[in-house]
Design a protein around this motif. Structure first.
Motif, mmCIF file in Angstrom:
data_model
loop_
_atom_site.group_PDB
_atom_site.id
_atom_site.type_symbol
_atom_site.label_atom_id
_atom_site.label_comp_id
_atom_site.label_asym_id
_atom_site.label_seq_id
_atom_site.Cartn_x
_atom_site.Cartn_y
_atom_site.Cartn_z
ATOM 1 N N GLN A 155 57.642 40.333 39.200
ATOM 2 C CA GLN A 155 56.204 40.325 39.503
ATOM 3 C C GLN A 155 55.416 40.210 38.207
ATOM 4 O OE1 GLN A 155 56.055 40.890 43.760
ATOM 5 N NE2 GLN A 155 54.310 40.815 42.427
ATOM 6 N N GLY A 156 54.381 39.402 38.229
ATOM 7 C CA GLY A 156 53.550 39.263 37.045
ATOM 8 C C GLY A 156 52.128 38.906 37.423
ATOM 9 N N THR A 157 51.257 38.906 36.442
ATOM 10 C CA THR A 157 49.846 38.603 36.662
ATOM 11 C C THR A 157 49.680 37.172 37.149
ATOM 12 O OG1 THR A 157 49.413 40.079 34.804
ATOM 13 C CG2 THR A 157 47.572 38.779 35.614
ATOM 14 N N SER A 158 48.896 37.004 38.204
ATOM 15 C CA SER A 158 48.753 35.691 38.831
ATOM 16 C C SER A 158 47.672 34.849 38.158
ATOM 17 C CB SER A 158 48.403 35.863 40.314
ATOM 18 O OG SER A 158 48.122 34.612 40.903
ATOM 19 N N PHE A 159 48.014 33.586 37.865
ATOM 20 C CA PHE A 159 47.035 32.638 37.339
ATOM 21 C C PHE A 159 46.088 32.147 38.437
ATOM 22 C CE2 PHE A 159 50.054 32.556 33.938
ATOM 23 C CZ PHE A 159 49.350 32.164 32.816
ATOM 24 N N GLY A 160 46.494 32.297 39.706
ATOM 25 C CA GLY A 160 45.708 31.759 40.804
ATOM 26 C C GLY A 160 44.344 32.400 40.965
ATOM 27 N N PHE A 161 44.163 33.589 40.389
ATOM 28 C CA PHE A 161 42.907 34.317 40.547
ATOM 29 C C PHE A 161 41.949 34.114 39.369
ATOM 30 C CE2 PHE A 161 45.824 36.472 43.331
ATOM 31 C CZ PHE A 161 45.054 36.888 44.403
ATOM 32 N N LEU A 162 42.368 33.374 38.354
ATOM 33 C CA LEU A 162 41.576 33.275 37.132
ATOM 34 C C LEU A 162 40.132 32.858 37.399
ATOM 35 C CD1 LEU A 162 43.794 31.753 34.284
ATOM 36 C CD2 LEU A 162 42.640 33.953 34.346
ATOM 37 N N SER A 163 39.945 31.744 38.110
ATOM 38 C CA SER A 163 38.605 31.203 38.278
ATOM 39 C C SER A 163 37.695 32.144 39.065
ATOM 40 C CB SER A 163 38.670 29.828 38.956
ATOM 41 O OG SER A 163 39.345 29.920 40.199
ATOM 42 N N VAL A 164 38.215 32.741 40.150
ATOM 43 C CA VAL A 164 37.358 33.608 40.966
ATOM 44 C C VAL A 164 37.066 34.929 40.247
ATOM 45 C CG1 VAL A 164 37.957 32.617 43.192
ATOM 46 C CG2 VAL A 164 39.413 34.404 42.228
ATOM 47 N N ILE A 165 38.017 35.423 39.466
ATOM 48 C CA ILE A 165 37.774 36.662 38.721
ATOM 49 C C ILE A 165 36.767 36.413 37.599
ATOM 50 C CG2 ILE A 165 38.858 38.274 37.099
ATOM 51 C CD1 ILE A 165 41.247 38.377 38.939
ATOM 52 N N LEU A 166 36.886 35.280 36.936
ATOM 53 C CA LEU A 166 35.884 34.937 35.919
ATOM 54 C C LEU A 166 34.491 34.814 36.541
ATOM 55 C CD1 LEU A 166 37.824 32.344 33.718
ATOM 56 C CD2 LEU A 166 37.064 34.632 33.045
ATOM 57 N N SER A 167 34.423 34.189 37.714
ATOM 58 C CA SER A 167 33.129 34.068 38.401
ATOM 59 C C SER A 167 32.555 35.440 38.728
ATOM 60 C CB SER A 167 33.290 33.257 39.690
ATOM 61 O OG SER A 167 33.723 31.942 39.412
ATOM 62 N N ALA A 168 33.420 36.343 39.214
ATOM 63 C CA ALA A 168 32.970 37.704 39.516
ATOM 64 C C ALA A 168 32.490 38.416 38.255
ATOM 65 C CB ALA A 168 34.105 38.489 40.166
ATOM 66 N N GLY A 169 33.213 38.228 37.152
ATOM 67 C CA GLY A 169 32.806 38.842 35.895
ATOM 68 C C GLY A 169 31.463 38.340 35.417
ATOM 69 N N PHE A 170 31.220 37.035 35.571
ATOM 70 C CA PHE A 170 29.941 36.471 35.142
ATOM 71 C C PHE A 170 28.785 36.953 36.029
ATOM 72 C CE2 PHE A 170 32.492 33.026 33.007
ATOM 73 C CZ PHE A 170 32.060 33.340 31.721
ATOM 74 N N ILE A 171 29.075 37.246 37.300
ATOM 75 C CA ILE A 171 28.044 37.792 38.187
ATOM 76 C C ILE A 171 27.547 39.132 37.633
ATOM 77 C CG2 ILE A 171 27.637 38.824 40.461
ATOM 78 C CD1 ILE A 171 29.504 36.675 41.623
ATOM 79 N N VAL A 172 28.486 39.999 37.274
ATOM 80 C CA VAL A 172 28.123 41.302 36.727
ATOM 81 C C VAL A 172 27.464 41.152 35.359
ATOM 82 C CG1 VAL A 172 28.991 43.589 36.074
ATOM 83 C CG2 VAL A 172 30.014 42.366 38.000
ATOM 84 N N LYS A 173 28.019 40.264 34.554
ATOM 85 C CA LYS A 173 27.481 40.065 33.212
ATOM 86 C C LYS A 173 26.066 39.500 33.276
ATOM 87 C CE LYS A 173 29.094 38.444 28.697
ATOM 88 N NZ LYS A 173 30.188 37.752 27.972
ATOM 89 N N GLY A 174 25.813 38.610 34.250
ATOM 90 C CA GLY A 174 24.473 38.039 34.414
ATOM 91 C C GLY A 174 23.428 39.062 34.787
ATOM 92 N N ARG A 175 23.857 40.153 35.402
ATOM 93 C CA ARG A 175 22.932 41.235 35.758
ATOM 94 C C ARG A 175 22.724 42.207 34.602
ATOM 95 N NH1 ARG A 175 26.145 42.616 41.311
ATOM 96 N NH2 ARG A 175 25.532 40.767 42.535
ATOM 97 N N GLY A 176 23.333 41.911 33.462
ATOM 98 C CA GLY A 176 23.204 42.798 32.313
ATOM 99 C C GLY A 176 24.212 43.916 32.284
ATOM 100 N N GLY A 177 25.309 43.768 33.051
ATOM 101 C CA GLY A 177 26.329 44.813 33.091
ATOM 102 C C GLY A 177 27.100 44.921 31.803
ATOM 103 N N SER A 178 27.518 46.132 31.485
ATOM 104 C CA SER A 178 28.301 46.371 30.275
ATOM 105 C C SER A 178 29.752 45.933 30.493
ATOM 106 C CB SER A 178 28.269 47.859 29.922
ATOM 107 O OG SER A 178 28.908 48.612 30.946
ATOM 108 N N GLU A 179 30.561 46.006 29.444
ATOM 109 C CA GLU A 179 31.973 45.646 29.570
ATOM 110 C C GLU A 179 32.675 46.573 30.560
ATOM 111 O OE1 GLU A 179 33.778 45.653 25.733
ATOM 112 O OE2 GLU A 179 32.342 44.238 24.869
#
Length: 498
Positions: free
Chosen positions: A97-121
């Motif tokens: 079992q290992g970290t899946s590459f299939g989620f990269l794009s959607v996880i990055l999109s989710a991260g940018f949603i939070v970051k766009g709202r001014g969220g911290s790391e």
């Protein structure tokens, strides 16, 4: 070398002598550890790379070393669950079992949603892991129905998916041989020579009759390549001074947040990755000389996908990204001849240790990309060949050729020209931007809607679909622990690859 041999789940064919250790064999400590090291080396970069990419793109800075350690730690836990099997959870196969590459794009999109709202790391991470934890239960629920999709997920579908897995990853391996993504001297002769040295070493060792030499093929190639790279000044140990001594796993270290906008696309990917997992487990069963039809096979697919979902929830709890089974480790089984699931316990222990003591993992991170590329090129190619074997067993008549041609064309086309989807809405682009996803959807839809061609049977010919209906109507025709004497059709072809 001593072995404790069990009588459970005998190999399906005489070709099983290709394996040095079969599924339920218990290798002695030294050969088991040696085989486990090769699996870890083959998967190491794949496990940590998605975390490195997300940490870099989202600007997570100082959190990245800890996240990398947790990716290794939960990969070890997940591998143990798959190999050991706890009740209905786990395939009981040697699958890493290992970290899946299939989620990269959607996880990055989710991260940018939070970051766009001014969220911290910390807020970005708490949202990502909170959403992934909840979305993992989508795959857990889906796993309970996957064995009812026999009419949809047939050999032509799983063969196409497995073939796409291998073919789409070959570009990654070849890029690594040339120096790796972003290398200023991509394609330099010293990169190609180093990758070629590893590749040739693995081939030469693999062709020896000695089991010990064959068992060491991958690790010998990687060790020789690393040694040559260090001697020629391509390895820099200066970075080791900044690595912490110990990383302590802390459940939901960054908190727990939820966002519906981020949840939906991630949940959709959790409905797609089971198809990839089913393909990986099918390829693993073929290479491990296990039945790929009947109740035992279907139970393994169901349990393996359930373990995927549970392990992804566990990964989110321990601050890591969703997990899946790794294709390249099927190639390691093929190359080394070691299919024993007991080796999975050693792999799990090594990955957990690498996660808890990041200094050890940091040494492996220093391995030059051409060295890894020389090994992974063979492994990814082996996965693609496993898919081709499934397709040939399914029968490449006119209907199946059309399904395979369109699905491979779409999958490899998106991989070669990602700009083709640039005008799509982001939600659709995140889903269909993966070669495996669009190829799998295409194969499933075409297989479902295109009418079957009933070919006239010659004497001694075998028709997989007829066997499927026979098994479904009378399950006693396929015993759980005994392979069928002729090919069948659960989620894949039954004739084992010799």
């Amino acid at each position: 070398m001593t072995t404790t041999r069990t009588t459970h789940a005998p190999a399906p064919s005489a070709a099983s002598n290709d394996l040095i250790y079969q599924l339920d064999d218990c290798p002695a400590f030294v050969p088991a550890l040696f085989a486990a090291l090769q699996h870890v080396l083959a998967a190491f970069v794949g496990i940590i790379t998605p975390t490195l990419i997300i940490g870099s793109v989202l600007g997570l800075g100082a959190h990245v070393p800890y996240l990398v350690s947790m990716a290794l730690f939960v990969s070890g836990l997940g591998t143990f669950v798959q190999a050991k099997r706890f009740g209905p959870i786990g395939s009981g196969l040697l699958c890493l079992q290992g970290t899946s590459f299939g989620f990269l794009s959607v996880i990055l999109s989710a991260g940018f949603i939070v970051k766009g709202r001014g969220g911290s790391e910390e807020e970005i991470l708490s949202t990502l892991f909170g959403v992934c934890f909840c979305a993992a239960f989508v795959e857990i629920a889906f796993s309970q129905f996957i064995n009812k999709l026999r009419r949809v997920i047939t050999p032509v579908v799983t063969g196409t998916i497995i073939c796409l897995m291998g073919l789409s990853l070959i570009k990654v391996a070849m890029t690594d041989i040339a120096g790796g993504f972003g290398a200023p001297d991509l394609g330099a002769l010293h990169h190609l020579a180093l990758g070629g040295l590893v590749l040739v070493t693995i081939v030469v060792f693999n062709r020896f009759q000695s089991q010990s030499v064959r068992l060491s093929a991958v690790i010998a190639g990687l060790a020789l390549g690393f040694g040559v790279a260090w001697y020629t000044g391509q390895v820099d140990f200066a970075q080791m001074t900044e690595v912490p001594l110990v990383s302590v796993p802390v459940p939901f270290k960054y908190g727990f947040n939820f966002d519906w906008v981020a949840f939906v696309p991630i949940a959709v990917i959790f409905l797609i990755t089971p198809l990839e997992t089913a393909g990986d487990l099918t390829a693993n069963s073929i290479i491990s000389k296990q039945p790929v039809s009947g109740p035992l096979y279907l139970r393994r697919i169901k349990s393996g996908v359930l373990a995927d979902g549970c392990n992804s929830a566990l990964a989110a709890m321990f601050n890591s990204l969703p997990m899946t089974t790794f294709s390249q480790n099927n190639g390691v089984i093929q190359l080394t001849g070691v299919a024993s699931r007991h080796v999975g316990f050693y792999i799990a222990a090594l990955l957990v240790l690498l996660g808890l003591f990041p200094a050890v993992g940091a040494v492996l991170q220093l391995m030059p990309k051409p060295v890894l590329g020389g090994a992974t090129l063979i492994m990814f190619g082996t996965v693609a060949v496993a898919g081709i074997k499934i397709l040939t067993e399914a029968g490449l008549h006119r209907r199946n050729v059309l399904i395979v041609a369109i699905s491979l064309g779409l999958g490899l086309g998106v991989a070669a020209v990602p700009e083709a989807l640039s005008q799509m809405p982001d939600a659709l682009k995140n889903i269909f931007g993966s070669p495996i996803t669009i190829g799998a959807f295409s194969a499933i839809l075409l297989n479902f809607f295109l009418p079957e061609e009933h070919q006239p049977l010659a004497e001694n010919d075998y028709e997989p679909e007829a066997h499927l209906h026979s098994v479904l109507q009378n399950p006693r025709h396929a015993e759980p622990d005994q392979p069928s004497s002729a090919p069948g059709n659960g989620l894949s072809p039954a004739n084992q690859a010799g």
